[in-house]
Write an enzyme that holds these catalytic residues in place. Sequence first.
Site, mmCIF file in Angstrom:
data_model
loop_
_atom_site.group_PDB
_atom_site.id
_atom_site.type_symbol
_atom_site.label_atom_id
_atom_site.label_comp_id
_atom_site.label_asym_id
_atom_site.label_seq_id
_atom_site.Cartn_x
_atom_site.Cartn_y
_atom_site.Cartn_z
ATOM 1 N N ASP A 1 -37.264 -15.071 0.681
ATOM 2 C CA ASP A 1 -36.765 -14.173 -0.181
ATOM 3 C C ASP A 1 -37.054 -14.805 -1.397
ATOM 4 O OD1 ASP A 1 -35.310 -12.677 -2.202
ATOM 5 O OD2 ASP A 1 -34.314 -11.698 -0.408
ATOM 6 N N HIS A 2 -37.979 -14.396 -2.296
ATOM 7 C CA HIS A 2 -38.220 -15.214 -3.334
ATOM 8 C C HIS A 2 -37.083 -15.434 -4.247
ATOM 9 C CE1 HIS A 2 -39.675 -11.631 -5.404
ATOM 10 N NE2 HIS A 2 -39.696 -12.336 -6.581
ATOM 11 N N HIS B 1 -33.385 -8.776 -1.625
ATOM 12 C CA HIS B 1 -32.925 -9.536 -3.090
ATOM 13 C C HIS B 1 -31.527 -9.270 -3.525
ATOM 14 C CE1 HIS B 1 -37.231 -10.255 -2.915
ATOM 15 N NE2 HIS B 1 -37.492 -9.177 -3.600
HETATM 16 C C1 BG6 Z 1 -41.118 -8.102 -4.583
HETATM 17 C C2 BG6 Z 1 -41.004 -6.685 -4.563
HETATM 18 O O1 BG6 Z 1 -40.017 -8.650 -3.638
HETATM 19 O O2 BG6 Z 1 -40.246 -8.301 -5.993
HETATM 20 C C3 BG6 Z 1 -41.645 -5.980 -5.792
HETATM 21 O O3 BG6 Z 1 -41.861 -6.226 -3.327
HETATM 22 C C4 BG6 Z 1 -40.945 -6.345 -7.059
HETATM 23 O O4 BG6 Z 1 -41.846 -4.680 -5.791
HETATM 24 C C5 BG6 Z 1 -40.799 -7.900 -7.082
HETATM 25 O O5 BG6 Z 1 -41.617 -5.864 -8.227
HETATM 26 C C6 BG6 Z 1 -39.791 -8.121 -8.158
HETATM 27 O O6 BG6 Z 1 -39.861 -9.763 -8.086
HETATM 28 P P1 BG6 Z 1 -39.508 -10.335 -9.663
HETATM 29 O O7 BG6 Z 1 -39.294 -11.860 -9.307
HETATM 30 O O8 BG6 Z 1 -40.758 -10.229 -10.522
HETATM 31 O O9 BG6 Z 1 -38.251 -9.914 -10.156
#
Ligand code: BG6
Length: 509
Positions: A185-186, A248
């Site tokens: 989960d980045h 997230h």
């Molecule tokens: C991803 C989603 O997990 O997170 C995307 O699949 C989204 O739809 C993205 O745009 C958002 O990540 P960040 O790091 O740009 O907030």
Amino acid sequence: MAQALHPEPATIVIFGASGDLTRRKLVPALYNLFLDGYLPNRFAVIGVGRKAMTDDDFQQRMRDGVDQFSRRGKAEDETWKEFARHLSFLSADADDPATYSTLEERLSAHDQEWGTKAHRIFYQATPPLLVETIVQHIGKTRLAHDRQRTRIVLEKPFGHDLASARELNNMLTGVFDESQIYRIDHYLGKETVQNILAFRFANALFEPIWDRRYIDHVQITVAEKVGVEHRGGYYDHAGALRDMIQNHLLQILCLIAMEPPVAFDADEIRDRKVDVLRAIRQRPQIHLHEFAVRGQYGAGWIQGEHVAAYRDEPGVDPDSPTETFAAVKLFVDNWRWQDVPFYLRTGKRLPTRASQVLIQFRPVPHQSFPSSAGLDWQPNRLLIHIQPEESIVLRFQAKQPGPAMRLSPVEMRFCYRDAFDATPPEAYETLLLDVILGDATLFMRADQVEAAWSVVTPILEGWESVAPVGFANYQAGTWGPEAAEALIAQDGRSWLQPDETTMEEKRRE
Ligand code: BG6
């Protein structure tokens, strides 16, 4: 969340290496780790993909990716050359057993050359449909036999709902031990998200008031300015609840709501987070409209640019019922949080890109100042900016200068950029290094994923059983549908809208 930085030799096999993720995120992250001296001396990256590419082609493609997407900008010739020596490509079909015997040979050759048994990391950067094929093939070989040294890394989606997530987990644990599985989960790799743990548990100041007695409510907002970009095909089967809230936003909620861990240990931290997810109140679907709102953007304007409606995006069904905005009100039923609402919202094509957590404290129990002193009197609040601004801002009351007692809200601000003279690593740098080191703290365990699906699946089912009314119900460039305002207004509260001034504009000021 690496605690000690002594990585052992490692080979990283990236399946789906000709895809976007590899050149946008994975290789730029590995290159930055290399530049910072975090990679072991003996490491190799083997890209596997269907495209016919030589090692040189692959290296060139990766360099273009670094030049375009690395936080450090363009690669520098000498260091890139040194790094690129570690990259090779295997043009192969994921469904062909021969692919895996070739991999075996290559991995063993590295081990022999290095005179050791290197860690083996299999990174799934493929579309979800291929995951099972690859895992089953790996299972049939000896590739994953060394449980201490072999890991698999998976990108979301981890299933489509609770039932499919369970199936996926069963399939994975048929081949790998849970301790070998790293689900990304980045958001958990973001510095500001990890800092929530530091803020809460490395300071004695806030923890005593971090509960229902002092906190009125919590808001978690993840706003995106972008639409679905080139991912309409995927997104139209997902929607905002699956794409963002299931993972997230719920992970952020867990970090805000969890009990203090006894130790900074992967399982301990994940146990405490699962406790939160399990405590989230399940509510009957007939009350769905009181705690969940969905929206879809129509055409509109964002910072002077006209943007198309969701249903006109490539890959999207022209009658799509998919939500591009979701807001939910959740309760965590435990001693700490009973009856404190957590409002979560996320959406695409909102006026700005901003992720933030608002902790709104209760007003003082008794107002001792004359009413004339407190025209501007507002309760304390803590605002955790996750991105693009990276800061924590505490609002409190101060006396305005002058002969009369007049109160006015002021702010105390911690700003990453000012406090630390360093560019923070990208989420993928942190996460990849953790995989190499075998630290699973920031990764999703099977029970976490399933508990999160248990929270959102009833909402999804409720939505899927009734066609949405009035889609598109918000114009691109606005803060979502009116119902999202009503969701919070019915409790006498309102959303704190993120600042729409971009960081660039602020810097210019
Ligand atoms: C991803 C989603 O997990 O997170 C995307 O699949 C989204 O739809 C993205 O745009 C958002 O990540 P960040 O790091 O740009 O907030």
